[in-house]
Design an enzyme around this catalytic site. Structure first.
Site, short mmCIF file in Angstrom:
data_model
loop_
_atom_site.label_atom_id
_atom_site.label_comp_id
_atom_site.label_asym_id
_atom_site.label_seq_id
_atom_site.Cartn_x
_atom_site.Cartn_y
_atom_site.Cartn_z
N SER A 99 5.87 8.36 14.14
CA SER A 99 7.32 8.15 14.22
C SER A 99 7.90 8.69 15.53
O SER A 99 7.32 9.56 16.17
CB SER A 99 7.96 8.86 13.03
OG SER A 99 9.26 8.40 12.83
N GLU B 191 -2.95 -38.24 26.16
CA GLU B 191 -3.78 -37.11 25.72
C GLU B 191 -5.14 -37.57 25.20
O GLU B 191 -5.95 -36.75 24.76
CB GLU B 191 -3.06 -36.29 24.64
CG GLU B 191 -1.87 -35.49 25.18
CD GLU B 191 -1.29 -34.50 24.17
OE1 GLU B 191 -1.70 -34.54 22.99
OE2 GLU B 191 -0.44 -33.70 24.58
N ASN C 42 -3.58 5.36 6.24
CA ASN C 42 -4.35 6.08 7.26
C ASN C 42 -5.10 5.10 8.17
O ASN C 42 -4.90 3.88 8.08
CB ASN C 42 -5.30 7.09 6.59
CG ASN C 42 -6.35 6.40 5.72
OD1 ASN C 42 -6.59 5.19 5.84
ND2 ASN C 42 -6.96 7.15 4.82
N GLU D 93 11.40 3.73 18.26
CA GLU D 93 11.63 3.33 16.87
C GLU D 93 13.08 3.59 16.45
O GLU D 93 13.74 2.73 15.88
CB GLU D 93 10.67 4.13 15.99
CG GLU D 93 10.70 3.78 14.52
CD GLU D 93 9.84 4.74 13.69
OE1 GLU D 93 9.43 5.80 14.21
OE2 GLU D 93 9.62 4.43 12.51
N HIS D 94 13.56 4.81 16.72
CA HIS D 94 14.94 5.20 16.36
C HIS D 94 15.67 5.64 17.62
O HIS D 94 15.13 6.44 18.39
CB HIS D 94 14.94 6.39 15.40
CG HIS D 94 14.12 6.20 14.16
ND1 HIS D 94 12.90 6.81 13.97
CD2 HIS D 94 14.36 5.47 13.04
CE1 HIS D 94 12.42 6.48 12.79
NE2 HIS D 94 13.27 5.65 12.20
N HIS E 132 -3.77 -41.20 16.87
CA HIS E 132 -2.37 -40.76 16.85
C HIS E 132 -1.46 -41.93 17.25
O HIS E 132 -0.46 -42.22 16.57
CB HIS E 132 -2.15 -39.60 17.83
CG HIS E 132 -2.64 -38.26 17.34
ND1 HIS E 132 -3.97 -37.98 17.16
CD2 HIS E 132 -1.96 -37.12 17.02
CE1 HIS E 132 -4.09 -36.73 16.73
NE2 HIS E 132 -2.89 -36.18 16.64
N TYR F 12 0.84 -1.18 0.00
CA TYR F 12 0.00 0.00 0.00
C TYR F 12 0.89 1.24 0.00
O TYR F 12 1.80 1.35 0.82
CB TYR F 12 -0.91 0.02 1.23
CG TYR F 12 -1.95 1.10 1.09
CD1 TYR F 12 -3.14 0.85 0.40
CD2 TYR F 12 -1.74 2.37 1.59
CE1 TYR F 12 -4.09 1.84 0.22
CE2 TYR F 12 -2.68 3.37 1.42
CZ TYR F 12 -3.85 3.10 0.74
OH TYR F 12 -4.78 4.09 0.55
N HIS G 66 7.62 15.07 10.47
CA HIS G 66 6.77 14.07 9.81
C HIS G 66 5.29 14.28 10.10
O HIS G 66 4.45 14.07 9.24
CB HIS G 66 7.11 12.66 10.31
CG HIS G 66 8.16 11.97 9.50
ND1 HIS G 66 7.97 11.67 8.18
CD2 HIS G 66 9.39 11.52 9.81
CE1 HIS G 66 9.06 11.06 7.71
NE2 HIS G 66 9.94 10.96 8.68
N GLN H 265 12.30 13.97 12.96
CA GLN H 265 11.10 13.19 13.26
C GLN H 265 9.89 14.09 13.41
O GLN H 265 8.82 13.80 12.91
CB GLN H 265 11.27 12.37 14.55
CG GLN H 265 12.30 11.29 14.45
CD GLN H 265 12.10 10.39 13.26
OE1 GLN H 265 11.09 9.74 13.15
NE2 GLN H 265 13.06 10.37 12.34
N ASP I 187 16.80 6.57 6.83
CA ASP I 187 15.51 6.69 6.12
C ASP I 187 15.68 6.45 4.62
O ASP I 187 14.71 6.10 3.95
CB ASP I 187 14.91 8.09 6.32
CG ASP I 187 14.33 8.26 7.71
OD1 ASP I 187 13.99 7.24 8.34
OD2 ASP I 187 14.21 9.42 8.15
N GLN J 64 -10.87 -0.15 0.73
CA GLN J 64 -11.32 -0.88 -0.46
C GLN J 64 -10.13 -1.49 -1.21
O GLN J 64 -10.25 -2.60 -1.77
CB GLN J 64 -12.18 0.00 -1.37
CG GLN J 64 -11.50 1.24 -1.95
CD GLN J 64 -11.59 2.45 -1.02
OE1 GLN J 64 -11.82 2.32 0.19
NE2 GLN J 64 -11.38 3.63 -1.56
#
Lengths: 429, 429
Positions: A237, A415, A214, A327-328, A420, A130, A262, A259, A361, A191
């Site tokens: 981020s 069991e 999103n 994250e960083h 088995h 995506y 963003h 950061q 990045d 969709q």
């Protein structure tokens, strides 16, 4: 902007609040998304076209309009100024090399009991990526998702991207050309995720879906987890910079802002053992901020989520960093190794004074799709493994079955699973 | 029981229906589960105790009743008959050895541009394992979940298991002793998953939750995906046996029944190139079935979901198997390698005539938690990787930054992210 100091009595309470702060949107889109998924599943392309007309103001006609062609991607690539084309190629080559080195090895061995055991890795047949429309449509993200899939061996790599009013980002198309994307569909939102997961008459289904989006896209992926494989849910981020007083305050300010720019929900945190250096960085953030075309996001993020933590000694930093699981993480000191060795939870670490996060990045090679929102406690950046799966295997002969078979029979009986037990017993008699 | 033959004109239509058949329950428990999660998150132990009283008819008092102790587990282990204890130990040792060999290697190298790159693996701090109560409470499942977590290096391994009316399975407790589980809580259902993910006053939160459960447990895990890491959603068990006419029909019948006896929704499929052998197997399934204590499940599964597919040549089998992407695939032929080399989608493969699937459920070593419902197309069996995460790292010096920094600047500017560009520029000037 929040100022904390570990020698203040209220530090632990305030830091705990910071750790538990969820900066994620809590919009409730679950039922809307469930409805979109059900309609696309039932009515396929027709439903996709209706949503695209409604949300993207774009009419998908019956002929060619659904796709962006390979020729259009090559044309976009050819039209790039040479320096940018070279930068894209350098980034792609370095990302490819890093991820090729990540390919897992098969195993195949016979153990002391004479049992042949092992595991073989293989790629998924088809992956969907995506790519958001508008502002967050980054060519670097396309490279970071598409190249690991191709390196893994994915045969069919499909991109979906909304083209509001028909517009697409030429840089993204150029990146798709560089990465070798096989199909691009002009669709977005929940969709698009539904079309990738269930398939439609025109769009064959894929096995794995990755890439940012999103709230609707993220929720659609979450609801389809299990129908397809998905990457980790991504939030805003974050960067955590651990720096002593020997850094140029301007460098560190730029790192924090890289950061913050963003997204107003992004978070930048500085941990330093030098209170005066912390103040200098704060000043430089303010000055640099006003020179940015992204000032609005950057300032909103820094004002609302920025933090400067003053510690008595940088040795206190790793324990705090492990709780934040950012994250960083930048370690802006002369010898970062001792700090690095104590970091247990981080998406990606940038070692030393000359490694700004932004290099990761784009061109360093490791993936920039990384766990956010403290998810580095349990998840990893995107890798070739997200596009691969493992098949284990076992081979016995009469001797090895005689050696370990009786234990299997005992356990199966205990069991309450007699068939088995029988399947082993028959082969032993 | 469905009989198919690839030389019939309606084969493709019928096989496609088989591939797309979802044997999963479609009970809609999402809103009930969301409610349970919210209440446990808000009211912690109090809500957990209320649900446990209601669903499990068990009262969690304020003192010790919440937990099963290590002593109780050791006592259960000591009380086992020696053969069963040995079987449990053999299984544990073999599972441990296989998973130790699975541990990923760290990377750390400097490339031609002088950039140090790499990745370090580490375990999550804490993992939670769900163990169902009642019939599906299997000691082998406990070993298969707990041992990979311990091998990965998880420091705190927590089991939750419902104990309806206070009853627990002593074999499961013995297995917990063998695997080295750190805590066992007498709670189950969605409320247990919520307690593990969010934590309560008594129960510290975990980072990853694995293990099988009913629809409520599966839905709770799905809703908490991202708050914690989870393993793949599991559906009913499946086996696909590919066999020539040279097998003992009784052996193959037992193998098919070893899946069918798990669950009426389980599925057993035989592909053979010998129609007469197929009929013999069908007869033996019927005869063996009536001798099983699990006859009811086994017969229901075989009648409703069992399939025998006759092919002209076993060379047709891998293409069919890849579309089915079954959890377990047996290759019951003299030389399984050529078939195995063409299998791309399978959870685990059992090679040759002397490798019944049941051996993999207990003692072979590879994990028996495997992808079901065609998810082998994109996911893998449980492994140490499910309890680990990777941190990538980058280290630059002024020279290497001068080499690749300009490309990062070009891309950042093209993406409209000036602070990203600035953080590199400042270090180059």
């Amino acid at each position: 902007m929040l100022r904390l100091s570990t020698d203040k009595p209220d530090f632990e309470a305030k830091f705990a609040r910071l750790v538990n702060d969820r900066r994620e949107s809590v919009s409730d889109v679950a039922s809307t998304v469930a409805d979109i998924l059900a309609r696309v599943r039932a009515r396929g392309d027709e439903a996709v076209a209706e949503y695209t007309a409604r949300f993207d103001k774009y009419t998908l006609a019956d002929d060619g309009d659904w796709r962006i062609t390979a020729t259009q991607c090559r044309d976009a690539y050819d039209a790039l100024e040479p320096a940018l084309r070279d930068a894209l190629e350098l980034a792609a080559a370095r990302i490819r090399a890093y991820h090729e080195d990540q390919l897992p090895k098969d195993r195949d061995f016979t153990d002391a009991a004479g049992v042949r055991l092992g595991a073989r890795w293989g790629a998924v047949d088809a992956a969907g990526l995506y790519v958001p429309g508008g502002r967050a449509s980054y060519p670097s993200s396309l490279l970071m998702n598409a190249i690991p899939a191709k390196v893994a061996g994915v045969r069919r790599l499909v991109v979906t991207t909304p083209t509001p009013k028909g517009e697409s980002n030429p840089l993204v198309l150029a990146a798709a050309h560089v990465a070798g994307v096989d199909e691009i569909w002009r669709i977005g939102g929940a969709q698009a995720i539904a079309a990738l997961a269930y398939g439609t008459k025109q769009i064959a289904p894929v096995d794995v879906i990755t890439g940012p989006g999103n709230d609707y896209v993220a929720e659609a992926k979450r609801q389809l987890f299990g129908v397809v494989g998905i990457d980790m849910v991504a939030g805003p981020s974050e960067i955590l910079v651990i720096a002593d007083g020997q850094n140029d305050p301007d460098w560190i300010a730029a790192d924090l802002l890289s950061q913050a720019e963003h997204d107003p929900a992004a978070q930048s945190i500085l941990i330093t053992d030098d209170a005066r250096f912390g103040e200098q960085v704060e000043d430089r953030v303010d000055v640099q901020c006003s020179m940015l075309s992204t000032e609005k996001s950057a300032r909103a993020s820094w004002d609302k989520h920025g933090v400067i933590i003053v510690v008595k000694d940088l040795a206190e930093a790793p324990a705090l960093a492990n709780r934040l699981a950012a994250e960083h993480v930048e370690l802006a000191v002369d010898d970062p190794e001792p700090l690095f060795n104590q970091l247990r939870h981080a998406g990606s670490v940038f070692l030393g004074r000359h490694t700004p996060e932004a290099i990761g990045d784009y061109v360093a090679g490791p993936n920039h799709v990384l766990p956010t929102g403290r998810r580095a406690r349990f998840s990893s950046g995107l890798s070739v493994l997200d596009f691969m799966k493992r098949t284990s295997f076992i081979q016995m002969d009469p001797q090895s079955l005689a050696t370990i078979g009786p234990a299997a029979i005992a356990l199966a009986q205990a069991e309450g699973l007699p068939a088995h037990a029988k399947s082993v017993e028959l082969r032993l008699s």
